[in-house]
Design a protein around this motif. Structure first.
Motif, mmCIF file in Angstrom:
data_model
loop_
_atom_site.group_PDB
_atom_site.id
_atom_site.type_symbol
_atom_site.label_atom_id
_atom_site.label_comp_id
_atom_site.label_asym_id
_atom_site.label_seq_id
_atom_site.Cartn_x
_atom_site.Cartn_y
_atom_site.Cartn_z
ATOM 1 N N TYR A 124 0.564 -1.443 -0.200
ATOM 2 C CA TYR A 124 0.009 -0.164 0.067
ATOM 3 C C TYR A 124 0.689 1.043 -0.067
ATOM 4 N N MET A 125 1.919 1.565 1.274
ATOM 5 C CA MET A 125 3.041 2.581 1.068
ATOM 6 C C MET A 125 3.332 2.948 -0.443
ATOM 7 N N ILE A 126 4.006 2.007 -1.320
ATOM 8 C CA ILE A 126 4.425 2.052 -2.215
ATOM 9 C C ILE A 126 3.296 2.355 -3.118
ATOM 10 N N ASP A 127 1.965 1.984 -3.381
ATOM 11 C CA ASP A 127 1.110 2.278 -4.284
ATOM 12 C C ASP A 127 0.954 3.818 -4.701
ATOM 13 N N ALA A 128 0.768 3.821 -2.853
ATOM 14 C CA ALA A 128 0.560 5.817 -2.537
ATOM 15 C C ALA A 128 1.601 6.555 -2.399
ATOM 16 N N GLY A 129 3.346 6.177 -3.371
ATOM 17 C CA GLY A 129 3.753 7.325 -3.675
ATOM 18 C C GLY A 129 4.737 6.694 -2.632
ATOM 19 N N VAL A 130 5.249 5.909 -1.637
ATOM 20 C CA VAL A 130 6.582 5.912 -1.040
ATOM 21 C C VAL A 130 7.824 5.191 -2.433
ATOM 22 N N VAL A 171 15.652 -11.576 12.558
ATOM 23 C CA VAL A 171 16.233 -12.166 11.836
ATOM 24 C C VAL A 171 15.724 -11.702 10.585
ATOM 25 N N LEU A 172 15.919 -11.791 9.328
ATOM 26 C CA LEU A 172 16.012 -12.275 8.028
ATOM 27 C C LEU A 172 14.512 -12.133 7.168
ATOM 28 N N GLN A 173 14.396 -11.557 6.472
ATOM 29 C CA GLN A 173 13.061 -11.643 5.574
ATOM 30 C C GLN A 173 13.365 -11.266 4.036
ATOM 31 N N PRO A 174 12.244 -12.012 3.339
ATOM 32 C CA PRO A 174 12.681 -11.839 1.801
ATOM 33 C C PRO A 174 11.739 -10.457 1.831
ATOM 34 N N VAL A 175 12.426 -10.168 0.580
ATOM 35 C CA VAL A 175 13.109 -8.474 0.004
ATOM 36 C C VAL A 175 12.475 -8.888 -1.393
ATOM 37 N N GLU A 176 11.548 -7.836 -1.353
ATOM 38 C CA GLU A 176 10.074 -7.968 -2.460
ATOM 39 C C GLU A 176 10.345 -6.736 -3.262
ATOM 40 N N ILE A 177 10.561 -7.323 -4.793
ATOM 41 C CA ILE A 177 10.104 -5.609 -5.638
ATOM 42 C C ILE A 177 8.454 -5.899 -6.466
ATOM 43 N N TYR A 178 7.674 -4.641 -6.326
ATOM 44 C CA TYR A 178 6.854 -4.827 -6.145
ATOM 45 C C TYR A 178 6.596 -3.413 -7.013
ATOM 46 N N ASN A 179 5.535 -3.378 -8.101
ATOM 47 C CA ASN A 179 5.715 -2.699 -9.026
ATOM 48 C C ASN A 179 7.341 -1.637 -9.279
ATOM 49 N N GLY A 180 7.907 -2.055 -9.650
ATOM 50 C CA GLY A 180 9.396 -1.893 -9.759
ATOM 51 C C GLY A 180 9.986 -0.679 -8.067
#
Length: 367
Positions: free
Chosen positions: A262-268, A278-287
């Motif tokens: 949601y944050m990415i979609d909102a312009g972040v 602990v580590l958690q995965p890295v995600e590429i979302y909408n570039g």
């Protein structure tokens, strides 16, 4: 006789008239149009070129200026607990070791890396205070821990080239308002920028502005507040650096993952989390990139932590002040709970195990 004389005179006059046609200069008989054409022509051999004003030669076209290229590099690491529970200094504790070694010891494996960037950002999970009369606050749950160390330990950060810390987490107020105020004062005195829920960090280089929001994120719905706060800054680039999610699990909570998107979609532009330890995965979302959890880094809170962490690096390229390239980099690292001193992984197989996990191909970064 007269007639002959007249005839001879007439003949002479006629001859002179005819000859005059060929010997009178042409300009006398030229038409106005012809006169204009001749006077304006440059073909005539009799034109004095020394008196002719020729048009000035046009200046050569200057080449366009070289574009101004600006590089911005930021490094991010996870939870740094530069303290021991209740400020203890027993053998093997972080505080005891900090009393014995130079402050540069803890981050010396990364000094070249951190000095090469513009800003290194960490999550600071402890209180800095020299006041013996600050007391642990009642947390209302068990087990509970309260972490503090002396203000001189801010030198661990400055000697390690750390410029920015987040104090938006569940341990910054372990010792109440007084401990929180002492921590902020110690960071200010050391020249370290700090951010929390109420204090947005604004960074600037060559006129390009970056808003870094250091915030807690403990429940769904708060993502809109984070995005709105970042968007309100009007910064050129916006980063959410949050503390939240279930501890000790390698999979991000569904509400947290949805909130990050949601944050990415909102312009972040970039979302980075910590707190699970602990580590958690890295995600590429909408570039755009979401780092669900950075894990621990320098962690004095426990001697049994999972021995994998990362440095996450952001590379921005500006051309004439405009963002033209954005790249990210992951540097797999060891997390040593006995020496409290992380190190970069050099073994190729162990590095690949971390990469595979971050890409979501495996369930553990340990391979």
């Amino acid at each position: 006789m007269f007639i002959k004389a007249f005839t001879a005179a007439a003949a002479l006059f006629t001859l002179l008239a005819v000859l005059s046609i060929y010997f009178i200069p042409r300009y006398i008989i030229a038409s106005p149009l012809e006169a204009t054409l001749y006077s304006g022509s440059v073909r005539g051999a009799n034109i004095d070129k020394s008196q002719t004003v020729l048009p000035a030669s046009s200046p050569e076209t200057e080449p366009p200026p070289e574009p101004v290229i600006t590089e911005i590099v930021m490094s991010f690491v996870g939870d740094c607990m530069l303290a021991t529970d209740r400020g203890g200094e027993y053998d093997g504790s972080f505080n005891a070791l900090a009393n014995e070694v130079d402050p540069s010891y803890f981050l010396e494996n990364f000094i070249e890396l951190f000095e090469s960037d513009d800003w290194t950002v960490v999550n600071l999970e402890n209180v800095f205070t020299d006041d013996p009369n600050v007391y642990p606050r009642n947390k209302g749950y068990t087990p509970a821990y309260w972490y503090k160390s002396k203000t001189a330990n801010t030198a661990i950060l400055t000697e390690g080239s750390v410029e920015v810390v987040s104090i938006a987490n569940n341990h910054s107020e372990d010792y109440g308002t007084k401990g929180y105020e002492d921590t902020r004062a110690a960071l200010d005195a050391a020249g370290i920028l700090w951010g929390d829920n109420d204090n947005m960090v604004l960074l600037e280089k060559e006129g390009f502005t970056i808003a870094l929001y250091c915030t807690t994120y403990y429940y769904g719905g708060y993502e809109s507040i984070i995005a709105n706060a970042l968007n309100a800054t009007g910064a050129d680039y916006k980063i959410a650096f949050f503390h939240g999610g279930t501890e000790r699990v390698h999979v991000p909570d569904s509400w947290k993952a949805a909130g990050c998107r949601y944050m990415i979609d909102a312009g972040v532009d970039l979302v980075i989390g910590h707190h699970p330890h602990v580590l958690q995965p890295v995600e590429i979302y909408n570039g755009k990139t979401i780092v669900h959890s950075l894990g621990n880094f320098v962690f004095g809170g426990s001697r049994s932590e999972e021995n994998r962490t990362i440095v996450f690096r952001l590379h921005l390229t500006l051309t004439d002040g405009e963002l033209t390239s954005e790249e990210t980099e992951v540097i797999p690292c060891y997390l040593y709970s006995d020496s409290y001193k992380p190190a970069i992984i050099t073994d190729e197989a162990e590095k690949q195990a971390v990469f595979d996990f971050l890409d979501g191909l495996t369930e553990s970064p340990l391979g």
